[in-house]
Design a protein around this motif. Structure first.
Motif, PDB file in Angstrom:
ATOM      1  N   SER A 125      -1.277   3.989   4.835  1.00  0.00           N
ATOM      2  CA  SER A 125      -1.017   2.549   4.731  1.00  0.00           C
ATOM      3  C   SER A 125      -0.993   1.893   6.107  1.00  0.00           C
ATOM      4  CB  SER A 125       0.301   2.288   3.987  1.00  0.00           C
ATOM      5  OG  SER A 125       1.377   2.960   4.610  1.00  0.00           O
ATOM      6  N   CYS A 137       0.836  -1.213   0.000  1.00  0.00           N
ATOM      7  CA  CYS A 137       0.000   0.000   0.000  1.00  0.00           C
ATOM      8  C   CYS A 137       0.864   1.254   0.000  1.00  0.00           C
ATOM      9  CB  CYS A 137      -0.925   0.013   1.207  1.00  0.00           C
ATOM     10  SG  CYS A 137      -2.338  -1.089   1.069  1.00  0.00           S
ATOM     11  N   TYR A 138       1.950   1.237   0.794  1.00  0.00           N
ATOM     12  CA  TYR A 138       2.836   2.405   0.839  1.00  0.00           C
ATOM     13  C   TYR A 138       3.417   2.689  -0.546  1.00  0.00           C
ATOM     14  CZ  TYR A 138       6.741   5.485   1.775  1.00  0.00           C
ATOM     15  OH  TYR A 138       7.621   6.554   1.730  1.00  0.00           O
TER      16      TYR A 138
END
Length: 313
Positions: free
Chosen positions: A150, A123-124
């Motif tokens: 995230s 996600c990051y």
């Protein structure tokens, strides 16, 4: 056009990012778990864990609340030992119990920690790329936003899973019994009861991630500029991560202490069937610690847990 295609080829895909996160998580856990096993054994030696007693166990990726079982003398955290300190415990555990004992308790936590870590890092990376296309490549807010969002997402996903894992561990429930237990809890206390302790975890982990990623990207850019490197080397990435992790751990240590106090208190009251008289909010727990131990209590209690968090990223 050639430069653009080369640039696109160099970017890892989501699958590659997930695999890299998974490999990094396994390597981290293999290095960090022995430290926390030794810490837990030293704590149990000083104050033996009784039925319903909770302790925090970390595999370097994330920490978990563990509830002691009744009379289970074979449990890894209850094994007898007379250790004088960390080094003495390290040597004696290897000599007497074998080197595998340093990774006791790791498999059950990895089952949940690995997917959570993969979600967090993937996600990051994806958020960073999306924000760069909107805000510009050099915007300093990108690491803060991507890191915060995230971590918020991964904490929210894992919170009810941690509650389910702890219940299964403590009560040895079958899946049908677990389903009945969870549904009855939701019917009695509502859906939000599955996220008990979520707020204190968010108050600790989201600022930690924001501070960590902001400093990590800054340090990495500065060090690359100093040595004239186009891409960060392993040494640059490692040094940047260690420095930014240390800064973030020190700043968020009070929330780490409160989170540990609050979650262990919640679980001990539930497993021992003791009604809680005190307010269990994060701020109430913080005021209680300050009243009892002074402001230094927010930085002194459970400091070894906070130091281990420096390895989480």
């Amino acid at each position: 056009m050639a430069e653009m295609s080369d640039s696109n080829l160099d970017k890892p895909t989501i699958i590659q990012q997930a695999i890299a996160s998974c490999c990094g998580a396994i390597i981290t856990s293999l290095f960090v778990t022995p430290l926390d096993v030794i810490k837990t054994r030293l704590q149990a030696q000083t104050n033996p864990f009784s039925k319903g007693k909770c302790f925090v166990y970390s595999n370097g990726l994330m920490d978990h609340i563990c509830v002691c079982e009744n009379g289970d003398s074979k449990a890894w955290y209850k094994k007898p030992g007379h250790f004088k300190g960390t080094l003495d415990a390290f040597v004696k555990i290897i000599q007497i119990e074998g080197i595998k004992s340093l990774w006791s308790g790791l498999p059950p936590t990895l089952i949940m920690a690995l997917p959570t870590t993969v979600i967090y890092f993937t996600c990051y990376d994806q958020l960073s790329e999306a924000l760069k296309s909107r805000l510009g490549k050099d915007d300093e807010h990108i690491p803060v936003l991507a890191g915060s969002l995230s971590r918020f997402g991964s904490v929210t996903v894992v919170s009810p899973l941690e509650l389910i894992r702890t219940r299964m561990q403590y009560r040895s429930l079958s899946y049908n019994q677990l389903y009945t237990c969870i549904t009855s809890k939701v019917a009695t206390d509502g859906w939000f009861s599955l996220w008990r302790g979520w707020s204190s975890t968010v108050l600790r982990d989201v600022p930690f991630s924001a501070i960590y990623w902001y400093n990590y990207e800054r340090f990495k850019k500065k060090m690359c500029k100093e040595v004239g490197a186009h891409e960060p080397t392993f040494l640059i990435a490692f040094t940047s991560g260690a420095a930014s992790g240390s800064i973030a751990a020190v700043i968020t240590l009070p929330f780490d202490v409160v989170k540990t106090h609050r979650q262990t208190q919640l679980w001990e009251s539930e497993t021992l069937k003791i009604p809680q008289r005190d307010c269990t909010s994060t701020w109430a727990a913080m005021r209680k610690i300050v009243a009892k131990n002074g402001i230094t209590g927010l930085f002194a209690v459970f400091k070894e847990d906070a130091l281990l968090r420096n390895q989480e990223i």
